[in-house]
Scaffold this motif. Structure first.
Motif, PDB file in Angstrom:
ATOM      1  N   UNK B  40       0.907  -1.023   0.029  1.00 35.77           N
ATOM      2  CA  UNK B  40      -0.094  -0.153  -0.219  1.00 35.77           C
ATOM      3  C   UNK B  40       0.849   1.216   0.076  1.00 35.77           C
ATOM      4  N   UNK B  41       0.775   1.881  -0.909  1.00 39.65           N
ATOM      5  CA  UNK B  41       1.574   3.387  -1.113  1.00 39.65           C
ATOM      6  C   UNK B  41       1.072   4.353  -0.351  1.00 39.65           C
ATOM      7  N   UNK B  42       1.757   5.427   0.075  1.00 39.02           N
ATOM      8  CA  UNK B  42       1.434   6.573   0.953  1.00 39.02           C
ATOM      9  C   UNK B  42      -0.219   6.900   0.389  1.00 39.02           C
ATOM     10  N   UNK B  43      -1.156   6.905   1.353  1.00 39.67           N
ATOM     11  CA  UNK B  43      -2.415   7.246   0.873  1.00 39.67           C
ATOM     12  C   UNK B  43      -3.510   7.183   2.095  1.00 39.67           C
ATOM     13  N   UNK B  44      -4.777   7.556   1.896  1.00 42.00           N
ATOM     14  CA  UNK B  44      -5.697   7.193   3.058  1.00 42.00           C
ATOM     15  C   UNK B  44      -6.678   6.532   2.201  1.00 42.00           C
ATOM     16  N   UNK B  45      -6.996   5.127   2.636  1.00 36.91           N
ATOM     17  CA  UNK B  45      -7.789   4.315   1.729  1.00 36.91           C
ATOM     18  C   UNK B  45      -9.047   3.662   2.857  1.00 36.91           C
ATOM     19  N   UNK B  46     -10.029   3.118   2.048  1.00 38.17           N
ATOM     20  CA  UNK B  46     -11.020   2.457   2.887  1.00 38.17           C
ATOM     21  C   UNK B  46     -11.351   1.075   2.443  1.00 38.17           C
ATOM     22  N   UNK B  47     -11.018  -0.108   3.145  1.00 39.43           N
ATOM     23  CA  UNK B  47     -11.170  -1.334   2.667  1.00 39.43           C
ATOM     24  C   UNK B  47     -12.344  -2.070   3.259  1.00 39.43           C
ATOM     25  N   UNK B  48     -13.160  -2.802   2.679  1.00 40.80           N
ATOM     26  CA  UNK B  48     -14.235  -3.555   3.311  1.00 40.80           C
ATOM     27  C   UNK B  48     -13.865  -5.046   3.424  1.00 40.80           C
ATOM     28  N   UNK B  49     -14.351  -5.644   4.220  1.00 39.77           N
ATOM     29  CA  UNK B  49     -13.973  -7.130   4.478  1.00 39.77           C
ATOM     30  C   UNK B  49     -15.237  -7.893   4.081  1.00 39.77           C
ATOM     31  N   UNK B  50     -15.064  -9.024   3.437  1.00 40.85           N
ATOM     32  CA  UNK B  50     -16.040 -10.007   3.244  1.00 40.85           C
ATOM     33  C   UNK B  50     -15.835 -10.883   4.515  1.00 40.85           C
ATOM     34  N   UNK B  51     -14.875 -12.060   4.270  1.00 43.40           N
ATOM     35  CA  UNK B  51     -14.613 -12.595   5.675  1.00 43.40           C
ATOM     36  C   UNK B  51     -13.599 -11.802   6.551  1.00 43.40           C
ATOM     37  N   UNK B  52     -13.337 -12.442   7.707  1.00 44.92           N
ATOM     38  CA  UNK B  52     -12.463 -11.767   8.583  1.00 44.92           C
ATOM     39  C   UNK B  52     -10.940 -11.862   8.003  1.00 44.92           C
ATOM     40  N   UNK B  53     -10.307 -10.724   8.534  1.00 44.74           N
ATOM     41  CA  UNK B  53      -8.930 -11.003   7.987  1.00 44.74           C
ATOM     42  C   UNK B  53      -8.114 -10.715   9.201  1.00 44.74           C
ATOM     43  N   UNK B  54      -6.819 -11.147   9.065  1.00 46.89           N
ATOM     44  CA  UNK B  54      -5.508 -10.674   9.822  1.00 46.89           C
ATOM     45  C   UNK B  54      -4.567 -10.158   8.804  1.00 46.89           C
ATOM     46  N   UNK B  55      -3.945  -8.959   9.205  1.00 49.20           N
ATOM     47  CA  UNK B  55      -3.124  -8.309   8.411  1.00 49.20           C
ATOM     48  C   UNK B  55      -1.736  -8.070   9.156  1.00 49.20           C
ATOM     49  N   UNK B  56      -0.719  -8.794   8.566  1.00 51.47           N
ATOM     50  CA  UNK B  56       0.460  -8.670   9.250  1.00 51.47           C
ATOM     51  C   UNK B  56       1.280  -7.434   8.569  1.00 51.47           C
ATOM     52  N   UNK B  57       1.715  -6.599   9.098  1.00 60.87           N
ATOM     53  CA  UNK B  57       2.419  -5.243   8.481  1.00 60.87           C
ATOM     54  C   UNK B  57       3.788  -5.949   8.535  1.00 60.87           C
ATOM     55  N   UNK B  58       4.594  -6.051   7.349  1.00 60.69           N
ATOM     56  CA  UNK B  58       6.079  -6.485   7.156  1.00 60.69           C
ATOM     57  C   UNK B  58       6.919  -5.302   7.029  1.00 60.69           C
ATOM     58  N   UNK B  59       6.475  -4.111   6.714  1.00 61.43           N
ATOM     59  CA  UNK B  59       7.324  -3.102   6.704  1.00 61.43           C
ATOM     60  C   UNK B  59       6.237  -1.879   6.454  1.00 61.43           C
ATOM     61  N   UNK B  60       6.922  -0.819   6.842  1.00 63.74           N
ATOM     62  CA  UNK B  60       6.376   0.657   6.629  1.00 63.74           C
ATOM     63  C   UNK B  60       5.553   1.022   7.959  1.00 63.74           C
ATOM     64  N   UNK B  61       4.663   2.021   7.925  1.00 71.83           N
ATOM     65  CA  UNK B  61       4.172   2.611   9.030  1.00 71.83           C
ATOM     66  C   UNK B  61       2.775   3.157   8.551  1.00 71.83           C
ATOM     67  N   UNK B  62       1.706   2.754   9.136  1.00 71.80           N
ATOM     68  CA  UNK B  62       0.315   3.147   9.125  1.00 71.80           C
ATOM     69  C   UNK B  62      -0.387   3.314  10.155  1.00 71.80           C
ATOM     70  N   UNK B  63      -1.566   3.862  10.147  1.00 69.50           N
ATOM     71  CA  UNK B  63      -2.572   3.822  11.087  1.00 69.50           C
ATOM     72  C   UNK B  63      -3.796   3.461  10.744  1.00 69.50           C
TER      73      UNK B  63
END
Lengths: 104, 104
Positions: B40-63
């Protein structure tokens, strides 16, 4: 053309070029050979090669001009082209390209 | 945290979201489980989920702000967060994020 590549390791860290116009992930085959799997968004970009490369276009439409050449050649899904080592190419991506890149 | 995932199949076709602000490749583990590996490049985005997800951040900084929540939580390399199914989240990427996404 298979839609997937089996029995590989994939690096979690992608490479991002040209402000994200090109994003690739590196895969490593069982025999240790590295390839990259990437996307090029609509744009005109110039890539330089170290080692020679073979680019398999797996989706999209682009045209490519080899370094120091005048001629542009169009490539679509299923096409491939070679780039010599220590050279480069211009690529105009007309529809988002997915590719697999093989290295010499 | 390993830098790579072994013994997978990788789909040649990437998914491109938000004009390329997010690009992901799907991998399939030996047991048939699908995951995605993305940027994900620098930005502010909205994602919707169908099934539940686990996101592992492997590099970078986000909130990240979970749907219908006020609080933003910061995540960096090595952090993970859960998103419920049929929900979503806002993500402000401050430095380009690489992630691995696991699905329920």
């Amino acid at each position: 053309m298979s839609a997937q590549i089996d029995n590989v390791s994939v690096l979690k860290q992608a490479s991002v070029y040209f402000d994200g116009k090109c994003v690739s992930h590196t895969i490593i085959l069982e025999n240790g050979v590295k390839k990259t799997l990437g996307v090029i968004l609509p744009s005109t970009l110039t890539f330089n090669t170290g080692v020679a490369e073979i680019m398999d276009i797996t989706s999209g439409i682009c045209q490519v001009r080899q370094k120091d050449q005048a001629l542009w050649t169009k490539y679509v899904a299923g096409d491939s082209f070679d780039i010599p080592g220590d050279s480069g190419f211009d690529i105009e991506t007309i529809e988002t390209v997915n590719y697999v890149c093989h290295y010499a």
